[in-house]
Design a protein around this motif. Sequence first.
Motif, PDB file in Angstrom:
ATOM      1  N   ALA A 297     110.535  15.292 -33.635  1.00 23.10           N
ATOM      2  CA  ALA A 297     111.254  16.258 -34.462  1.00 23.10           C
ATOM      3  C   ALA A 297     110.712  17.668 -34.298  1.00 23.10           C
ATOM      4  CB  ALA A 297     111.164  15.837 -35.932  1.00 23.10           C
ATOM      5  N   LEU A 298     109.422  17.803 -34.015  1.00 22.05           N
ATOM      6  CA  LEU A 298     108.798  19.122 -33.905  1.00 22.05           C
ATOM      7  C   LEU A 298     108.937  19.746 -32.516  1.00 22.05           C
ATOM      8  CD1 LEU A 298     105.518  18.379 -35.882  1.00 22.05           C
ATOM      9  CD2 LEU A 298     107.530  19.612 -36.696  1.00 22.05           C
ATOM     10  N   LEU A 299     109.532  19.014 -31.585  1.00 20.08           N
ATOM     11  CA  LEU A 299     109.642  19.516 -30.212  1.00 20.08           C
ATOM     12  C   LEU A 299     110.364  20.853 -30.073  1.00 20.08           C
ATOM     13  CD1 LEU A 299     110.347  16.336 -28.031  1.00 20.08           C
ATOM     14  CD2 LEU A 299     108.333  17.788 -27.983  1.00 20.08           C
ATOM     15  N   PRO A 300     111.411  21.151 -30.857  1.00 17.13           N
ATOM     16  CA  PRO A 300     112.129  22.405 -30.629  1.00 17.13           C
ATOM     17  C   PRO A 300     111.263  23.658 -30.635  1.00 17.13           C
ATOM     18  CG  PRO A 300     113.410  21.003 -32.068  1.00 17.13           C
ATOM     19  CD  PRO A 300     112.086  20.321 -31.877  1.00 17.13           C
ATOM     20  N   THR A 301     110.233  23.703 -31.476  1.00 18.81           N
ATOM     21  CA  THR A 301     109.414  24.918 -31.524  1.00 18.81           C
ATOM     22  C   THR A 301     108.689  25.152 -30.199  1.00 18.81           C
ATOM     23  OG1 THR A 301     107.613  23.626 -32.522  1.00 18.81           O
ATOM     24  CG2 THR A 301     109.080  24.803 -34.012  1.00 18.81           C
ATOM     25  N   THR A 302     108.043  24.119 -29.670  1.00 22.72           N
ATOM     26  CA  THR A 302     107.288  24.302 -28.437  1.00 22.72           C
ATOM     27  C   THR A 302     108.206  24.415 -27.220  1.00 22.72           C
ATOM     28  OG1 THR A 302     106.960  21.897 -28.481  1.00 22.72           O
ATOM     29  CG2 THR A 302     105.142  23.261 -29.210  1.00 22.72           C
ATOM     30  N   VAL A 303     109.338  23.741 -27.231  1.00 22.74           N
ATOM     31  CA  VAL A 303     110.277  23.860 -26.110  1.00 22.74           C
ATOM     32  C   VAL A 303     110.834  25.278 -26.034  1.00 22.74           C
ATOM     33  CG1 VAL A 303     112.528  23.115 -25.250  1.00 22.74           C
ATOM     34  CG2 VAL A 303     110.881  21.422 -26.030  1.00 22.74           C
ATOM     35  N   LEU A 304     111.173  25.857 -27.172  1.00 17.50           N
ATOM     36  CA  LEU A 304     111.666  27.231 -27.176  1.00 17.50           C
ATOM     37  C   LEU A 304     110.611  28.191 -26.643  1.00 17.50           C
ATOM     38  CD1 LEU A 304     113.594  27.363 -30.572  1.00 17.50           C
ATOM     39  CD2 LEU A 304     114.579  27.688 -28.303  1.00 17.50           C
ATOM     40  N   MET A 305     109.364  27.995 -27.039  1.00 18.43           N
ATOM     41  CA  MET A 305     108.305  28.858 -26.524  1.00 18.43           C
ATOM     42  C   MET A 305     108.091  28.661 -25.033  1.00 18.43           C
ATOM     43  SD  MET A 305     105.478  28.841 -29.559  1.00 18.43           S
ATOM     44  CE  MET A 305     104.579  30.174 -28.784  1.00 18.43           C
ATOM     45  N   ARG A 341     114.726  22.475 -47.524  1.00 22.25           N
ATOM     46  CA  ARG A 341     115.913  21.624 -47.596  1.00 22.25           C
ATOM     47  C   ARG A 341     115.623  20.189 -47.167  1.00 22.25           C
ATOM     48  NH1 ARG A 341     120.085  24.543 -43.828  1.00 22.25           N
ATOM     49  NH2 ARG A 341     121.394  22.827 -44.597  1.00 22.25           N
ATOM     50  N   VAL A 342     114.477  19.962 -46.556  1.00 21.00           N
ATOM     51  CA  VAL A 342     114.144  18.644 -46.013  1.00 21.00           C
ATOM     52  C   VAL A 342     113.556  17.788 -47.127  1.00 21.00           C
ATOM     53  CG1 VAL A 342     112.802  17.398 -44.298  1.00 21.00           C
ATOM     54  CG2 VAL A 342     113.740  19.650 -43.745  1.00 21.00           C
ATOM     55  N   GLY A 343     114.278  16.724 -47.480  1.00 23.73           N
ATOM     56  CA  GLY A 343     113.819  15.821 -48.536  1.00 23.73           C
ATOM     57  C   GLY A 343     113.915  14.377 -48.113  1.00 23.73           C
ATOM     58  N   THR A 344     114.072  13.500 -49.066  1.00 24.78           N
ATOM     59  CA  THR A 344     114.079  12.064 -48.779  1.00 24.78           C
ATOM     60  C   THR A 344     115.298  11.636 -47.974  1.00 24.78           C
ATOM     61  OG1 THR A 344     115.096  11.708 -50.946  1.00 24.78           O
ATOM     62  CG2 THR A 344     112.706  11.478 -50.798  1.00 24.78           C
ATOM     63  N   ASP A 345     116.426  12.303 -48.163  1.00 26.60           N
ATOM     64  CA  ASP A 345     117.641  11.916 -47.451  1.00 26.60           C
ATOM     65  C   ASP A 345     118.063  12.978 -46.447  1.00 26.60           C
ATOM     66  OD1 ASP A 345     118.225  13.824 -49.291  1.00 26.60           O
ATOM     67  OD2 ASP A 345     120.082  12.886 -50.030  1.00 26.60           O
ATOM     68  N   ALA A 346     117.085  13.649 -45.850  1.00 27.63           N
ATOM     69  CA  ALA A 346     117.383  14.771 -44.959  1.00 27.63           C
ATOM     70  C   ALA A 346     118.058  14.307 -43.676  1.00 27.63           C
ATOM     71  CB  ALA A 346     116.100  15.517 -44.617  1.00 27.63           C
ATOM     72  N   SER A 347     119.021  15.114 -43.244  1.00 29.13           N
ATOM     73  CA  SER A 347     119.642  14.934 -41.939  1.00 29.13           C
ATOM     74  C   SER A 347     118.905  15.805 -40.930  1.00 29.13           C
ATOM     75  CB  SER A 347     121.117  15.344 -41.991  1.00 29.13           C
ATOM     76  OG  SER A 347     121.633  15.570 -40.685  1.00 29.13           O
ATOM     77  N   TYR A 348     118.536  15.228 -39.784  1.00 34.69           N
ATOM     78  CA  TYR A 348     117.788  16.014 -38.799  1.00 34.69           C
ATOM     79  C   TYR A 348     118.612  17.195 -38.312  1.00 34.69           C
ATOM     80  CZ  TYR A 348     115.087  17.453 -34.778  1.00 34.69           C
ATOM     81  OH  TYR A 348     114.366  18.208 -33.883  1.00 34.69           O
ATOM     82  N   VAL A 349     119.858  16.969 -37.944  1.00 35.34           N
ATOM     83  CA  VAL A 349     120.689  18.031 -37.377  1.00 35.34           C
ATOM     84  C   VAL A 349     121.009  19.090 -38.426  1.00 35.34           C
ATOM     85  CG1 VAL A 349     122.936  18.551 -36.342  1.00 35.34           C
ATOM     86  CG2 VAL A 349     121.660  16.509 -35.630  1.00 35.34           C
ATOM     87  N   ARG A 350     121.265  18.671 -39.646  1.00 37.21           N
ATOM     88  CA  ARG A 350     121.687  19.613 -40.684  1.00 37.21           C
ATOM     89  C   ARG A 350     120.515  20.325 -41.351  1.00 37.21           C
ATOM     90  NH1 ARG A 350     123.713  16.178 -44.173  1.00 37.21           N
ATOM     91  NH2 ARG A 350     121.907  16.280 -45.578  1.00 37.21           N
ATOM     92  N   ASP A 351     119.377  19.633 -41.528  1.00 41.58           N
ATOM     93  CA  ASP A 351     118.281  20.180 -42.325  1.00 41.58           C
ATOM     94  C   ASP A 351     117.039  20.530 -41.512  1.00 41.58           C
ATOM     95  OD1 ASP A 351     119.793  19.792 -44.708  1.00 41.58           O
ATOM     96  OD2 ASP A 351     119.235  17.677 -44.698  1.00 41.58           O
ATOM     97  N   VAL A 352     116.566  19.597 -40.689  1.00 40.82           N
ATOM     98  CA  VAL A 352     115.301  19.805 -39.987  1.00 40.82           C
ATOM     99  C   VAL A 352     115.461  20.735 -38.795  1.00 40.82           C
ATOM    100  CG1 VAL A 352     113.364  18.676 -38.835  1.00 40.82           C
ATOM    101  CG2 VAL A 352     114.532  17.510 -40.715  1.00 40.82           C
ATOM    102  N   LEU A 353     116.443  20.476 -37.950  1.00 35.70           N
ATOM    103  CA  LEU A 353     116.601  21.228 -36.705  1.00 35.70           C
ATOM    104  C   LEU A 353     116.802  22.720 -36.932  1.00 35.70           C
ATOM    105  CD1 LEU A 353     116.726  21.151 -33.635  1.00 35.70           C
ATOM    106  CD2 LEU A 353     119.178  20.642 -33.824  1.00 35.70           C
ATOM    107  N   PRO A 354     117.684  23.158 -37.844  1.00 34.58           N
ATOM    108  CA  PRO A 354     117.838  24.611 -38.038  1.00 34.58           C
ATOM    109  C   PRO A 354     116.528  25.296 -38.422  1.00 34.58           C
ATOM    110  CG  PRO A 354     119.636  23.436 -39.086  1.00 34.58           C
ATOM    111  CD  PRO A 354     118.637  22.399 -38.667  1.00 34.58           C
ATOM    112  N   ALA A 355     115.743  24.653 -39.280  1.00 33.64           N
ATOM    113  CA  ALA A 355     114.470  25.256 -39.686  1.00 33.64           C
ATOM    114  C   ALA A 355     113.530  25.422 -38.499  1.00 33.64           C
ATOM    115  CB  ALA A 355     113.809  24.387 -40.757  1.00 33.64           C
ATOM    116  N   LEU A 356     113.441  24.392 -37.658  1.00 29.91           N
ATOM    117  CA  LEU A 356     112.519  24.448 -36.527  1.00 29.91           C
ATOM    118  C   LEU A 356     113.001  25.392 -35.444  1.00 29.91           C
ATOM    119  CD1 LEU A 356     111.509  20.691 -36.313  1.00 29.91           C
ATOM    120  CD2 LEU A 356     110.189  22.588 -37.248  1.00 29.91           C
ATOM    121  N   VAL A 357     114.319  25.532 -35.281  1.00 32.73           N
ATOM    122  CA  VAL A 357     114.851  26.484 -34.308  1.00 32.73           C
ATOM    123  C   VAL A 357     114.537  27.913 -34.736  1.00 32.73           C
ATOM    124  CG1 VAL A 357     116.972  27.460 -33.340  1.00 32.73           C
ATOM    125  CG2 VAL A 357     116.645  24.978 -33.381  1.00 32.73           C
TER     126      VAL A 357
END
Length: 498
Positions: A297-305, A341-357
Motif C-alpha cells: 500500500a505504501l509503494l506509491p510514495t517511493t515509486v513517485l520519487m 479518511r482511512v478507517g476500519t472499512d477503508a477502500s484502498y482506491v478511494r481513501d488510501v491511494l489519494p493520500a499517498l499520491v
Amino acid sequence: MDIRLASATGRWVVLTTVLGSGMALLDSTVVNVALPRIGEDLGADMADLQWTVNAYMLTLAGLILLGGALGDRFGRRRVFVVGVVWFAVASLLCGLAPNTLVLIIARALQGVGGALLTPGSLALIQASFHPDDRARAVGLWSGFGGVGAAVGPFVGGWLVDGPGWRWVFLINVPLAALCVPVALRHVPESRDERAHGRFDVLGAVLGALALALVTYGLIDENWWTGAAGVVVGAVFVGVERRRSEPMLPPSIFASRLFTAVNLVTLCVYAAFGGFFFLATLHLQVVSGYSALGAGTALLPTTVLMLLLSARSGEWGQRLGPRVPLTVGPLLCAAGMLLMLRVGTDASYVRDVLPALVVLGLGMVVLVAPLTATVLASVETGRAGLASGINNAAARAAGLLAVAALPLLAGMGPEAYRSAQEFEATFRRAMPMCAGVLVLGSLIAWWTIRAPRAAGRCHPECRVNCGITSPPLEPDTALEPEGTAPDRQGPRPDPRAGT
C-alpha cells in the motif's frame, strides 16, 4: 583511482556499494511493516516497538559523521567491509533475538554498522572511478538504491507473511556474504592522505548520549531523563565550540541558508518519521491489512520519487529552492491529513491511494531541491560535511518524532492491540505531523533567499527515495577546520544522471 565504469572492475565496485548500502536502506524501510508481528511474537508493548525503530536510528544518526572520518583515515574499503560484517552479525542477532531487550540491543549494534558502511559506499565510488565516469556511477548507485527503497516495504511484507519477521533481518546475512568477498577482491583501497588530527570521539559520544536520554525520556515519560538529555546536549555544543577539530563545526552554521535548510529538514523528516511509523501500524491494526498488504500500500510514495526525482531537481534548478521547499511540505501535509479518511472499512482506491499520491508528490517536489540547496549553501570544500550534518539531522528528527508522537497523541502501552484505541490516537497524531510540515514550509518561505544556482541537482539526488533521510554527498569526509577534501578531479556534471 581511474577505474572506468564500463570495465569489469567498475561493475564490481558498483555492485559492492549497492549491496552494502542496500542492507542499511532496507532495514530503515522494512522494519515498520514487521512491527505488529514482532509485538505479537515477543509480547512487546508500544515502547518496545518504538525502541525497535529508534535504537537503530540513534546509533546511526550519532555516529554517521564519525564513520566517514574513519574511512578517510584508515581506508574506505576497510571500514566499509568492517561495517558490512558488523551489520550482518547484528542482523543475525536481531533474527535470533529471544526477547525485546536482545532485539533492541542488536538494533543499536546494527546502527553502528550502518554508520560505518553508509558513508563508505559513496566514498568508494568517488575515490575509485575516473572523473569522467563518477557522475554516472553515482547515478547508478542512487538509481539502484531508489529501486531498493521502492520494493523494500513490499519485500518486508512478503517476508513477514511468509517465512516470518525474523527474515527481515536474516536476509542481510547472505547479502553480506556476497558483498564482503567481492569488496576484498575487486574494490581498490583508498584513503585521504591529508586526513590528520584527532577524532572527535568525545563529541560523537556526547551527541549520541544526548539523543539517547531525550529519546528515553519521551518514550518512558521520564522528564528527568529528558532534561538530562537537554543538559548533555548543551555540554555537547560547548565542547564542539572549544575543540580545534570538532565533529560538528559551529562555524558551518554561519551560513544563514545552511541553517535555514537544516531547520526545514528537521521539520520535514520528523513528520516523515512519525507518519511512516504510525501509518504501517494503522493499516494493519485498524484497516486489517496483512504485512504484505501494508507494505504494498505504501509503494506509491517511493515509486513517485523514483520516477520523478530527476525532473524535480531540474525544476528546482530553474526556480530556486524557495518555492519547492515551501510547496513540498504543504503537499505532504495535505497527504497526511487525507489519511484521516482511512478507517476500519477503508477502500484502498478511494481513501488510501489519494493520500499517498499527494504525499508522494510533495516528497518529489521537496527532497531533491532540499539536498541540492544544502550542498550549495557552503563552499565546495565543506559540501561533504554539510551533507553529512543534514543527513544526521534528518535521522535525529525521525528518531525524536517516533519517540514523541505516541506520547503527544496519548497512545497507551497496548494501543496497537486495539483497533479502536489506535484509530483514535492516529487521528490526533496526523494533524500534529501536518502542523510540523506547515511550520517547515513557513520557515522556508520566510528564511530561504538564494540565487537560482542553489537549486543545482547533483547526481546523488536525481534518483532518490529518501523517506528516512536525504541522500549523502559522495564525499562525506569529516575534515579538520581549514582544510578541503581532495575530490580527485572536477565535481560531477549535474546533467549526467541515470
